[in-house]
Design a protein around this motif. Structure first.
Motif, PDB file in Angstrom:
ATOM      1  N   VAL A   1       0.862  -1.178   0.000  1.00  0.00           N
ATOM      2  CA  VAL A   1       0.000   0.000   0.000  1.00  0.00           C
ATOM      3  C   VAL A   1       0.899   1.228   0.000  1.00  0.00           C
ATOM      4  N   THR A   2       0.896   1.988  -1.099  1.00  0.00           N
ATOM      5  CA  THR A   2       1.615   3.261  -1.084  1.00  0.00           C
ATOM      6  C   THR A   2       0.681   4.339  -0.531  1.00  0.00           C
ATOM      7  N   GLY A   3       1.276   5.429  -0.053  1.00  0.00           N
ATOM      8  CA  GLY A   3       0.470   6.433   0.644  1.00  0.00           C
ATOM      9  C   GLY A   3      -0.099   5.868   1.926  1.00  0.00           C
ATOM     10  N   ALA A   4       0.643   4.930   2.529  1.00  0.00           N
ATOM     11  CA  ALA A   4       0.109   4.125   3.630  1.00  0.00           C
ATOM     12  C   ALA A   4      -0.256   4.935   4.864  1.00  0.00           C
ATOM     13  N   ALA A   5       0.493   6.002   5.137  1.00  0.00           N
ATOM     14  CA  ALA A   5       0.210   6.813   6.323  1.00  0.00           C
ATOM     15  C   ALA A   5      -0.806   7.910   6.042  1.00  0.00           C
ATOM     16  N   GLY A   6      -1.227   8.045   4.795  1.00  0.00           N
ATOM     17  CA  GLY A   6      -2.183   9.080   4.430  1.00  0.00           C
ATOM     18  C   GLY A   6      -3.611   8.692   4.753  1.00  0.00           C
TER      19      GLY A   6
END
Length: 321
Positions: free
Chosen positions: A4-9
């Motif tokens: 999952v990219t942008g995982a902390a968003g």
């Protein structure tokens, strides 16, 4: 493993929460983890490994055989940013490398496009792929998303399954860190709880009354359900709208927020800033037949129910999802 990219968003962290609820624990969380406030979105989530976004492709060279699915959610989403080099690097070029990795390693891919690609809606809001090259986004962010959609469709080699999702106006928990780019519901809540009133833009068109400008607002939990469906479906590759299919007014949104707080609506109207007035969207509404045609049949949450859940269970309690 699921990447999952942008995982902390906003959306990425909500997706990880749902994956955890479905008993997926081998999550590879990819992001720039330098923002401490944003990292709170990942607290208490089951993650196998955190990978800095700049290290992702070297990580994939070593671990690609273990990867089952790729959600590319990360992007620069600031619609007021006009430095095209930033979008070229983070949205266009990075996404091309993700695509090529998924082709080379045979990894199915879901990636985030945007309804910003539709611009003022001159060509409507149908997700027909033959129309994508004629769309006219209003800003470099929208351009970057549309440019990638066009590039992806023209590639001779594609992942064995891919879906690009044109997110409409997404709202929900875990957007605390987004500041001015947070949803109108988030901003409405801040105004109402601080001042007891909500300020909305006046209409500068004779065919719309003040506050009757309309958007297709989709609750983030519904968006995540579609992502999970596509991960399980893995057929019918293409680019899809992701809204509710029903536009609602900003007045409706404001009233729903007041009601979620048990307050009587008090709405004031202010001039739309002159520098954005000529690019202001008065109406957006996703056509959802394409997604429905491949078997997604779950109903979307109404604006009133979504706002009530978001306000009462997250904003009031200052909780993350």
């Amino acid at each position: 493993m699921i990447i999952v990219t942008g995982a902390a968003g906003f959306i990425g962290s909500c997706l990880i929460q749902k994956l955890n609820e479905l008993k997926f624990r081998y999550i590879i969380a990819v992001d720039d983890f330098s923002n401490a406030e944003k990292n709170l979105n990942l607290a208490n989530k089951a993650i196998m490994e955190r990978v800095d976004r700049k290290d992702l492709f070297s990580w994939l060279e070593k671990n690609n055989r273990e990867v089952e699915f790729f959600f590319h959610i990360g992007a620069r989403t600031d619609t007021t940013e006009f430095d095209t080099a930033i979008f070229d690097e983070l949205n266009l070029d990075y996404s091309k490398k993700v695509w090529e990795a998924c082709v080379n390693y045979q990894i199915p891919l879901v990636y985030a496009s945007s309804a910003a690609t539709y611009g003022l809606g001159e060509n409507g809001y149908e997700d027909k792929e033959e129309l994508i090259s004629s769309l006219k986004p209003l800003n470099p962010y929208g351009d970057s998303k549309n440019d990638f959609d066009i590039w992806a469709l023209n590639q001779p080699k594609k992942p064995f399954f891919f879906a690009g999702l044109k997110f409409f106006n997404v709202y929900g928990p875990n957007e605390y860190h987004k500041g001015r780019m947070a949803s109108v519901i988030w901003h409405a809540y801040q105004q109402i709880t601080k001042n007891g009133t909500l300020k909305l833009f006046k209409s500068h068109r004779s065919d719309f009354k003040d506050g009757e400008q309309m958007r297709d607002f989709i609750y983030v939990k519904d968006l995540i359900d579609v992502c999970i469906f596509l991960m399980e479906h893995r057929k019918n590759s293409g680019i899809y709208n992701l809204g509710t299919g029903k536009a609602r007014s900003f007045n409706d949104l404001g009233v729903a927020t007041f009601q979620a707080l048990g307050l009587t609506p008090t709405i004031e109207y202010i001039d739309t800033p002159a520098d954005i007035r000529d690019k202001y969207q008065y109406f957006t509404e996703a056509t959802m037949q394409k997604l429905r045609s491949i078997g997604y049949d779950k109903p979307f949450t109404s604006l009133e129910d979504g706002v009530e859940d978001y306000v009462q269970n997250y904003l009031v309690k200052q909780l993350y999802y």
